[in-house]
Design an enzyme around this catalytic site. Structure first.
Site, PDB file in Angstrom:
ATOM      1  N   TYR A   1       0.754  -1.374  -0.092  1.00 19.98           N
ATOM      2  CA  TYR A   1       0.173  -0.045   0.035  1.00 19.98           C
ATOM      3  C   TYR A   1       0.575   1.325   0.017  1.00 19.98           C
ATOM      4  O   TYR A   1       0.526   2.282  -0.624  1.00 19.98           O
ATOM      5  CB  TYR A   1      -0.921  -0.058   1.251  1.00 19.98           C
ATOM      6  CG  TYR A   1      -2.040  -0.431   1.182  1.00 19.98           C
ATOM      7  CD1 TYR A   1      -2.324  -2.058   0.876  1.00 19.98           C
ATOM      8  CD2 TYR A   1      -3.506   0.077   1.457  1.00 19.98           C
ATOM      9  CE1 TYR A   1      -3.600  -2.620   0.730  1.00 19.98           C
ATOM     10  CE2 TYR A   1      -4.640  -0.572   1.368  1.00 19.98           C
ATOM     11  CZ  TYR A   1      -4.651  -2.021   1.121  1.00 19.98           C
ATOM     12  OH  TYR A   1      -5.854  -2.370   0.727  1.00 19.98           O
TER      13      TYR A   1
ATOM     14  N   LYS B   1       3.063 -15.263   2.449  1.00 23.30           N
ATOM     15  CA  LYS B   1       3.302 -16.136   1.429  1.00 23.30           C
ATOM     16  C   LYS B   1       4.628 -16.366   1.244  1.00 23.30           C
ATOM     17  O   LYS B   1       5.589 -15.839   0.259  1.00 23.30           O
ATOM     18  CB  LYS B   1       2.644 -15.317   0.194  1.00 23.30           C
ATOM     19  CG  LYS B   1       2.839 -16.131  -1.196  1.00 23.30           C
ATOM     20  CD  LYS B   1       1.801 -17.247  -1.337  1.00 23.30           C
ATOM     21  CE  LYS B   1       1.673 -17.902  -2.589  1.00 23.30           C
ATOM     22  NZ  LYS B   1       0.897 -18.934  -2.722  1.00 23.30           N
TER      23      LYS B   1
ATOM     24  N   ASP C   1      -3.113 -18.284   0.781  1.00 22.90           N
ATOM     25  CA  ASP C   1      -4.065 -19.035  -0.240  1.00 22.90           C
ATOM     26  C   ASP C   1      -4.872 -19.905   0.462  1.00 22.90           C
ATOM     27  O   ASP C   1      -5.740 -20.379   0.378  1.00 22.90           O
ATOM     28  CB  ASP C   1      -3.440 -19.756  -1.660  1.00 22.90           C
ATOM     29  CG  ASP C   1      -2.072 -20.200  -1.054  1.00 22.90           C
ATOM     30  OD1 ASP C   1      -1.437 -20.214  -0.207  1.00 22.90           O
ATOM     31  OD2 ASP C   1      -1.618 -20.752  -2.398  1.00 22.90           O
TER      32      ASP C   1
ATOM     33  N   ASP D   1      -6.399  -6.893   3.948  1.00 26.72           N
ATOM     34  CA  ASP D   1      -7.246  -6.244   3.489  1.00 26.72           C
ATOM     35  C   ASP D   1      -8.536  -7.350   3.022  1.00 26.72           C
ATOM     36  O   ASP D   1      -9.730  -7.564   2.990  1.00 26.72           O
ATOM     37  CB  ASP D   1      -7.030  -5.320   2.583  1.00 26.72           C
ATOM     38  CG  ASP D   1      -7.954  -4.698   1.670  1.00 26.72           C
ATOM     39  OD1 ASP D   1      -9.011  -4.260   2.274  1.00 26.72           O
ATOM     40  OD2 ASP D   1      -7.990  -4.646   0.598  1.00 26.72           O
TER      41      ASP D   1
ATOM     42  N   ASP E   1     -12.424  -9.001   4.333  1.00 29.46           N
ATOM     43  CA  ASP E   1     -13.610  -8.989   3.581  1.00 29.46           C
ATOM     44  C   ASP E   1     -14.223 -10.181   3.505  1.00 29.46           C
ATOM     45  O   ASP E   1     -15.561 -10.639   3.898  1.00 29.46           O
ATOM     46  CB  ASP E   1     -13.566  -8.477   2.070  1.00 29.46           C
ATOM     47  CG  ASP E   1     -13.894  -6.909   1.926  1.00 29.46           C
ATOM     48  OD1 ASP E   1     -13.613  -6.374   3.005  1.00 29.46           O
ATOM     49  OD2 ASP E   1     -14.134  -6.574   0.802  1.00 29.46           O
TER      50      ASP E   1
END
Ligand code: IPM
Ligand code: MG
Length: 368
Positions: A158, A205, A237, A261, A265
């Protein structure tokens, strides 16, 4: 609000316990859900004698319209001189659909997070019994889900260098993290885990990304200071899959900015409504509280937005300011509304209440 002064024996004492709150309602459904959260704060103020001083400022698309800047200097100053910030939502489709726009509402949100040093975004994911039917998951999977995501908020992709090269035909966004940035949020997450079920999952990751390998190294060192917390690591994942396959597995998730983020959600959707999820962003001094759902422009002005995430964010704010009982009271009032079916259309499909009816019910049930 009452006058922030007390008169004792005919002398006026300034009330030092007054709490200054900056209210940034923002865009889309932000103003609607925030006005319900404010109703609830006023009810808590009344009952617990808190003396809130609420001051409204602009952020996002509405700030661009009024001043040309998504985060005007007056907003920053107000936030810095407040005890806490309550934010609605930021974003407008006219910017989303215009890739050439150089000034964007979201810049205001990212800048306030960075300016206030809000490096840890805390997002609790909890399933409510009365929402089991609204969940896309089977009841057996969603029962008793209760975990919290610690999302790093001021670093990573970001905030890394970004730009274009090759005459605009290539773009890049750099993801970078320092040991210090990882350490400070990791400590908060471990401390939270100590007060919960003492299980922390680092999501990364590390099979691909160097930044993830730095996270693993750093978090595993810090875990030595928290021997009673069980630490495990999971690739993002796999974590995305586990959140729908066995969400009750998680207690505390610690992760970097963009993974957090996306996963929050996903996690909010499994509880039955994204309109239920509050958040707290903490760091150096002033903390900020906001619902996770975003500006939901299609819902703006229609009285259909669920104000519960904003109200639960206000509950987190009360607790953070030291009004634990008031915060618990607000949570209990939200649960009562859910049990009685006083909820917006995505939850109470047959007899939906409007945004303000939900806020009224919760505010009244606090004073009662
Ligand atoms: C969130 C939002 C923001 C983010 C957007 C609006 C910039 O999605 O708070 O999760 O990506 O952090
Ligand atoms: Mg998001």
């Amino acid at each position: 609000m009452r006058c922030p002064c007390k008169i004792v024996n005919n002398e006026i004492y300034s009330n030092v316990s007054m709490k200054k709150i900056a209210i940034l309602a923002g865009d889309g459904v932000g103003p609607e859900v925030i006005s319900e959260a404010v109703k609830v704060l006023q009810a808590a103020d009344e009952k617990y004698n808190i003396d809130f001083d609420l001051k409204y400022e602009l952020i996002g698309a509405c700030a661009i319209d009024a001043t040309g800047d998504p985060l005007p200097a007056a907003t920053v100053e107000r936030c810095q001189s407040s005890d806490a910030v309550l934010l609605g939502a930021v974003g407008h489709p006219r910017f989303d659909n215009n890739p050439a726009a150089t000034v964007r509402p979201e810049q205001g949100l990212l800048k306030i997070r960075k300016t206030l040093g809000l490096y840890a975004n805390i997002r609790p994911i909890k399933s409510y019994k009365s929402l089991y039917k609204a969940s896309p998951l089977k009841e057996s999977l969603i029962t008793d889900v209760d975990f919290v995501v610690f999302r790093e908020l001021t670093g990573g992709i970001y905030f890394g260098d970004k730009g274009r090269r090759g005459n605009g035909s290539e773009a890049f966004d750099l993801c970078a993290y320092s040991v210090e940035e990882v350490e400070r949020i990791a400590r908060l997450a471990f401390e939270a885990a100590q007060g919960r079920r003492r299980h922390l999952t680092l999501v990364d990751k590390a099979n691909v990304l160097e930044t993830s390998r730095l996270w693993r190294e750093t978090v595993s060192k810090i875990s030595n200071d928290f021997p009673n917390v069980q630490l495990d690591s999971m690739f993002v994942d796999n974590a995305a899959m586990k959140i729908v396959q066995q969400p009750a597995f998680f207690d505390v998730i610690l992760t970097e900015n963009m993974f957090g983020d996306i996963l929050t959600d996903e996690a909010s959707a499994i509880t039955g409504s994204i309109g239920m999820l509050p958040s707290a962003s903490v760091g150096s001094k002033v903390a900020l509280f906001e619902p996770v759902h975003g500006s939901f422009p299609e819902g703006a002005g229609r009285g259909i937005a669920n104000p519960m995430a904003a109200i639960l964010s206000a509950a987190m704010m009360l607790e953070y300011l030291g009004y634990r009982e008031a915060g618990q009271d607000v949570r209990a009032a939200v649960e009562r509304a859910l049990e009685k079916g006083v909820a917006t259309e995505e939850i109470s499909r047959d007899k939906a209440a409007s945004t303000s009816e939900v806020g009224d019910f919760i505010a009244k049930s606090i004073v009662a």
